[in-house]
Design a protein around this motif. Structure first.
Motif, PDB file in Angstrom:
ATOM      1  N   VAL A 337    -107.404  50.264  35.979  1.00  0.00           N
ATOM      2  CA  VAL A 337    -107.244  49.120  35.077  1.00  0.00           C
ATOM      3  C   VAL A 337    -107.442  47.827  35.862  1.00  0.00           C
ATOM      4  O   VAL A 337    -107.134  47.751  37.056  1.00  0.00           O
ATOM      5  N   GLU A 338    -107.976  46.817  35.201  1.00  0.00           N
ATOM      6  CA  GLU A 338    -108.240  45.542  35.865  1.00  0.00           C
ATOM      7  C   GLU A 338    -106.923  44.849  36.205  1.00  0.00           C
ATOM      8  O   GLU A 338    -106.056  44.674  35.339  1.00  0.00           O
ATOM      9  N   LYS A 339    -106.778  44.449  37.465  1.00  0.00           N
ATOM     10  CA  LYS A 339    -105.569  43.751  37.906  1.00  0.00           C
ATOM     11  C   LYS A 339    -105.825  42.267  38.125  1.00  0.00           C
ATOM     12  O   LYS A 339    -104.946  41.444  37.877  1.00  0.00           O
ATOM     13  N   VAL A 340    -107.003  41.925  38.623  1.00  0.00           N
ATOM     14  CA  VAL A 340    -107.328  40.527  38.919  1.00  0.00           C
ATOM     15  C   VAL A 340    -108.791  40.281  38.584  1.00  0.00           C
ATOM     16  O   VAL A 340    -109.654  41.110  38.883  1.00  0.00           O
ATOM     17  N   LYS A 341    -109.041  39.153  37.963  1.00  0.00           N
ATOM     18  CA  LYS A 341    -110.408  38.680  37.766  1.00  0.00           C
ATOM     19  C   LYS A 341    -110.424  37.213  38.149  1.00  0.00           C
ATOM     20  O   LYS A 341    -109.654  36.416  37.610  1.00  0.00           O
ATOM     21  N   THR A 342    -111.294  36.873  39.102  1.00  0.00           N
ATOM     22  CA  THR A 342    -111.279  35.487  39.582  1.00  0.00           C
ATOM     23  C   THR A 342    -112.679  35.055  39.983  1.00  0.00           C
ATOM     24  O   THR A 342    -113.610  35.860  40.028  1.00  0.00           O
ATOM     25  N   ASP A 343    -112.809  33.771  40.265  1.00  0.00           N
ATOM     26  CA  ASP A 343    -114.123  33.207  40.568  1.00  0.00           C
ATOM     27  C   ASP A 343    -114.659  33.692  41.912  1.00  0.00           C
ATOM     28  O   ASP A 343    -113.900  33.916  42.866  1.00  0.00           O
ATOM     29  N   ALA A 362    -104.304  37.706  46.157  1.00  0.00           N
ATOM     30  CA  ALA A 362    -103.187  37.754  45.214  1.00  0.00           C
ATOM     31  C   ALA A 362    -102.784  39.185  44.884  1.00  0.00           C
ATOM     32  O   ALA A 362    -101.670  39.432  44.402  1.00  0.00           O
ATOM     33  N   VAL A 363    -103.663  40.137  45.130  1.00  0.00           N
ATOM     34  CA  VAL A 363    -103.346  41.539  44.871  1.00  0.00           C
ATOM     35  C   VAL A 363    -102.495  42.056  46.021  1.00  0.00           C
ATOM     36  O   VAL A 363    -102.971  42.164  47.155  1.00  0.00           O
ATOM     37  N   LYS A 364    -101.240  42.371  45.742  1.00  0.00           N
ATOM     38  CA  LYS A 364    -100.304  42.787  46.788  1.00  0.00           C
ATOM     39  C   LYS A 364     -99.651  44.145  46.508  1.00  0.00           C
ATOM     40  O   LYS A 364     -99.053  44.734  47.404  1.00  0.00           O
ATOM     41  N   GLU A 365     -99.780  44.639  45.310  1.00  0.00           N
ATOM     42  CA  GLU A 365     -99.146  45.901  44.949  1.00  0.00           C
ATOM     43  C   GLU A 365     -99.833  47.064  45.667  1.00  0.00           C
ATOM     44  O   GLU A 365    -101.058  47.145  45.719  1.00  0.00           O
ATOM     45  N   LYS A 366     -99.052  47.945  46.219  1.00  0.00           N
ATOM     46  CA  LYS A 366     -99.613  49.083  46.930  1.00  0.00           C
ATOM     47  C   LYS A 366    -100.277  50.053  45.955  1.00  0.00           C
ATOM     48  O   LYS A 366     -99.821  50.231  44.831  1.00  0.00           O
ATOM     49  N   GLY A 367    -101.388  50.659  46.429  1.00  0.00           N
ATOM     50  CA  GLY A 367    -102.091  51.600  45.572  1.00  0.00           C
ATOM     51  C   GLY A 367    -103.550  51.735  45.940  1.00  0.00           C
ATOM     52  O   GLY A 367    -103.989  51.336  47.025  1.00  0.00           O
ATOM     53  N   LEU A 368    -104.327  52.295  44.998  1.00  0.00           N
ATOM     54  CA  LEU A 368    -105.745  52.579  45.195  1.00  0.00           C
ATOM     55  C   LEU A 368    -106.566  51.653  44.306  1.00  0.00           C
ATOM     56  O   LEU A 368    -106.305  51.541  43.109  1.00  0.00           O
ATOM     57  N   TYR A 369    -107.618  51.028  44.897  1.00  0.00           N
ATOM     58  CA  TYR A 369    -108.360  49.974  44.203  1.00  0.00           C
ATOM     59  C   TYR A 369    -109.871  50.139  44.394  1.00  0.00           C
ATOM     60  O   TYR A 369    -110.330  50.865  45.280  1.00  0.00           O
ATOM     61  N   TYR A 370    -110.620  49.406  43.551  1.00  0.00           N
ATOM     62  CA  TYR A 370    -112.029  49.146  43.815  1.00  0.00           C
ATOM     63  C   TYR A 370    -112.374  47.748  43.320  1.00  0.00           C
ATOM     64  O   TYR A 370    -111.628  47.142  42.527  1.00  0.00           O
TER      65      TYR A 370
END
Length: 860
Positions: A337-343, A362-370
């Motif tokens: 799921v989208e957590k951050v969208k920025t310029d 700004a993304v600080k939550e632990k986990g798996l991302y792309y």
């Protein structure tokens, strides 16, 4: 592509008449899917350019030390990838690395007439030629001109070659005068044997071929020949057409002679002719409106929650920026799921591409991302507190054990290599120019005569890199770095069984001893053997023959492991010695520089080995003091020397005195260090800042206060220098990649942060690792093999012929091809400047990974 498939189907099912072959040839050239769409223009950087194609004409020259590095001559960057090199006058069908190369005498760029002309010379034969490259139609012409006929001894040998990267053409076809063939995945074309008397000699009289005394050599024969060649008609990104006005063009597979060979198009020059002797028309296909896919640079290892996180997006100059990017996280239901969208912020131009940055700190939550940018989605990465804790394990657990010389190295069901070089080594002959930079002068500087056996040398040491020599200065660097890792972090990991008595190593098998101390011991054993048996540290120990030097596979098969016996015939043995002159040679000319550096490494090792191997520890310190004294006397007698090596070695005595002071606390060494360090910092701040920082813990507060001014100046200079690229790290522009420079830069930043946290932010440490782990130009692969979600798939190791890697090796990274191209290929392991892992680079990486992990554990 459908039209192409239909034509090829018809071709392969119909009888192969000449008319149908010609029809196929012209149909292929008429395919709209491979329309040759743009004219080349000569740009301001002095190479020819169209969208999707660059043609470099001797922007890069052949190397006078390593000869043919496959980075010179006429080259293509074809749809973003360098696929063609070596367009030049050559003397062999399929030149090997050490074959003679032409020297470029001059290069003329004529913007008015849209041409580039180069003059080449073979000094050995007093043979000059001129190559003129001129755009024509949708391609260009290559014309070769001679002011006088080729020399008799080069008749049938001199010709024009153009080399095509095999991995760019695997699973593709070629068409020669209407007849199709397939580029072989593995070399299987014809060869023939000729007398050595017919062969053009290689560099320095060396020979890459072991002819077993038969005075013969191998000649490759063509796969096909004709006036018209078409490469990869089914692949528009790689399609190239070659048409010759005069001489036939032959297609060769250079891999019959060496696994690093390329596919080669070649025409032989006619004898007894001057003026124009060859004209090719070359037309690489360009896909209309082609743009290179963006490269999203980020750390394949991942990030810590509070760490700064900036992805760097590398864009084709014709690409349009997407204004935003997003980060997606895997949720508890197994969906992203989208957590951050920025310029996305424009950074600007660097070399040939334009760049933007995407800050997702700004993304600080632990986990798996792309990361999602436009239609591109990266592979996944992690955010975790302990993200750096295990990144160095493969380097210490696998890569360094595999590099261990004089040991049998086992891993589970696999034997990496048997016990190599048990035949000690021989004194190198006098006045001898070797390969790989080795030379022996008019004296041995030892008690040994040329080719006399030096006993006691079959112990310790590491293979320097992808070859199997002992490079003493590299050992010095590794030992110093390992000692720093031991003293700073007490790295006690134990995953390797190392038995010096039986010379056996077993990977993934703990033995109750810290691997780091065992590796320090292993390196020290060889340095001590040099000092005790030779009399002093030596430049290096390397095989005598080129046919051994390019050896691939098990290092224990590079020699017969029997000491050389001159009373026996070649290949004859009495069971304990042999007449085969395959024993490694020690190049023994003495230098105060190497004595000082070795003294420093032994002094440092004495501290780490104390309590682990006390006898060796005492010996290290004794030999360090001895070398220090002897080097000082040697330097007094030395003639003035302003050579590059001498300038590079300046300050070696300062490093030795520092390590001796840290080990002995003797005031004489402290005084000697302080007498040198400030002057050296003034002369070369960047080179000497690390030993100055290393000394802080042993000095008083006034030293620390005085050094602070230098540290501030250092940071200001680094920030200014690194502002020229979007990664804000030191990117070197040369033929050997700069991973080590970035790692050492980050290590310096670590020391500064620890001592002067108000001057240096720890993000400067993480930034260096992020670059190594994938936030760099060209690709986003981790430069540490098997570390990170996506890392290098091939590397230049002893197993490079298998197109694989050794886990934990750190590749050099990006080489620079003038005027503006950074490259790191992951489909061709034979570019050592991009893919050859070296021992000191691995040791520095181990320190940096542990440093970053320490900072991560001590949150502030």
């Amino acid at each position: 592509m459908n039209k192409l498939i239909i034509i090829l189907t018809v071709f392969f099912t119909w009888p192969r008449t000449l008319s149908k072959g010609i029809l196929l040839f012209f149909c292929l050239f008429g395919l709209p899917s491979i329309a040759f769409s743009q004219n080349l223009v000569l740009n301001e950087k002095e190479y020819f350019e169209a969208q999707g194609l660059n043609v470099l004409v001797f922007s890069n020259e052949y190397n006078g030390m390593f000869f043919d590095e496959k980075t010179a001559g006429i080259e293509f960057i074809h749809h973003g990838v360098r696929t063609v090199t070596g367009g030049a006058v050559r003397l062999h069908n399929t030149p090997e690395q050490w074959d003679l190369i032409p020297k470029m005498m001059n290069r003329k760029v004529d913007k008015a007439n849209n041409t580039i002309e180069v003059t080449l010379r073979y000094e050995e034969f007093n043979f000059d030629s001129r190559i003129v490259v001129t755009p024509k139609g949708k391609g260009f012409t290559v014309t070769v001109l001679l002011d006088k006929p080729i020399p008799k001894q080069l008749e049938g040998k001199a010709g024009f070659n153009m080399e095509f990267l095999p991995t760019s053409y695997f699973e593709s076809n070629y068409v020669v005068d209407g007849k199709a063939g397939t580029f072989p995945r593995y070399p299987a074309s014809d060869t023939e044997i000729r007398s050595s008397s017919q062969k053009i000699p290689q560099f320095g009289g060396h020979n890459t071929f072991d002819d077993r005394g038969k005075n013969e050599y191998i000649v490759t024969l063509p796969l096909a020949s004709g006036k018209s060649l078409l490469f990869a008609p089914e692949n528009p990104e790689r399609t190239v057409k070659i048409q010759s006005e005069d001489q036939e063009v032959m297609l060769f597979d250079g891999r019959n002679l060496g696994q690093n060979g390329w596919f080669i198009a070649r025409s032989i020059f006619p004898a007894n002719k001057k003026g124009k002797v060859l004209t090719w028309y070359v037309e690489p296909n360009t896909i209309p409106n082609w743009t290179r896919q963006p490269v999203i640079g980020f750390s394949q290892v991942g990030y810590m929650p509070d760490q700064k996180k900036v992805a760097v997006i590398e864009l084709d100059k014709n690409d349009k920026l997407v204004s935003t990017a997003s980060v997606f996280k895997l949720n508890d239901e197994g969906k992203f799921v989208e957590k951050v969208k920025t310029d996305v912020k424009v950074w600007g131009d660097y070399l040939r591409y334009k760049y933007a940055q995407f800050d997702f700190s700004a993304v600080k939550e632990k986990g798996l991302y792309y990361i999602q940018y436009g239609e591109q989605r990266t592979n996944t990465f992690q955010i975790e507190d302990d993200i750096y804790s295990k990144t160095w394990y493969p380097t210490m657990d696998v890569w360094f054990p595999v590099q261990m010389d004089h040991m049998e190295v086992n891993e589970a069901y696999r034997v990496w290599h048997g016990k190599p070089f048990l035949d000690d080594c021989l004194q190198a002959p006098l006045n001898h120019e070797h390969f790989d930079g080795y030379k022996q002068g008019p004296a041995t500087d030892t008690k040994y005569k040329p080719l006399e056996r030096i006993p006691g040398m079959a112990v310790g040491g590491w293979f320097d890199a992808g070859d199997f020599d002992i490079q003493t200065f590299s050992h010095v660097s590794v030992i110093n770095s390992f000692v720093e890792s031991w003293e700073a972090f007490k790295v006690t990991r134990d995953e390797t069984y190392i038995d010096q008595k039986t010379q056996y190593v077993d990977i993934h098998r703990p033995d109750g001893k810290p691997d780091l101390l065992q590796q320090i011991e292993h390196g020290v054993l060889n340095l001590v053997a040099q000092v005790e048996n030779i009399g002093h540290p030596v430049r290096g120990i390397v095989v005598p023959n080129l046919h051994q030097y390019h050896h691939l596979g098990d290092a224990s098969t590079e020699t017969d492991n029997l000491p050389y016996n001159p009373s026996l015939k070649p290949y004859e043995t009495n069971g304990v010695s042999s007449g085969t002159l395959d024993d490694r040679w020690a190049f023994t000319n003495r230098s105060s520089f190497l004595d000082y550096r070795t003294a420093g490494a032994l002094a440092a090792a004495s501290r780490a080995l104390k309590g682990y191997n006390d006898e060796l520890s005492v010996k290290c310190l004794s030999l360090a003091a001895k070398l220090m004294t002897e080097a000082t006397e040697l330097e007094k007698k030395a003639k003035p020397d302003n050579s590059p090596m001498s300038r590079w070695g300046k300050g070696s005595d300062m490093i030795a005195t520092l390590q001796l002071y840290l080990s002995t606390k003797e005031e004489q060494y402290k005084i000697a260090f302080l007498d040198k360090i400030w002057k050296l910092l003034d002369e070369n701040l960047e080179v000497n800042i690390n030993p100055a920082l290393l000394a802080v813990s042993a000095m008083d507060d006034s030293y620390k206060a005085k050094l602070r001014d230098y540290v501030v100046r250092y940071k200001e200079k680094m920030d200014k220098d690194n502002a020229d690229n979007p990664y804000a790290v030191p990117i070197v522009k040369r033929g050997w990649g700069g991973s080590s420079q970035v790692i050492n830069w980050a290590i310096t930043n670590y020391y500064i942060y620890k001592i002067y946290p108000d001057v240096m932010d720890k993000e400067y440490v993480y930034r260096g690792l992020n670059y190594i782990f994938g936030c760099h130009p060209y690709s986003n692969l981790s430069f540490v093999n098997a570390v990170g979600n996506k890392s290098k798939k091939v590397a230049y190791g002893g197993n490079r012929a298998d197109f694989t890697t050794i886990a934990g090796g750190v590749v050099p990274g990006l080489i620079f091809l003038k005027p503006d191209y950074l490259e790191n290929k992951d489909d061709w392991p034979f570019f050592w400047g991009e893919n050859e892992c070296i021992i000191d680079g691995g040791a520095w990486y181990v320190f940096l990974a542990n440093a970053a992990n320490e900072l991560a554990q001590k949150k502030q």
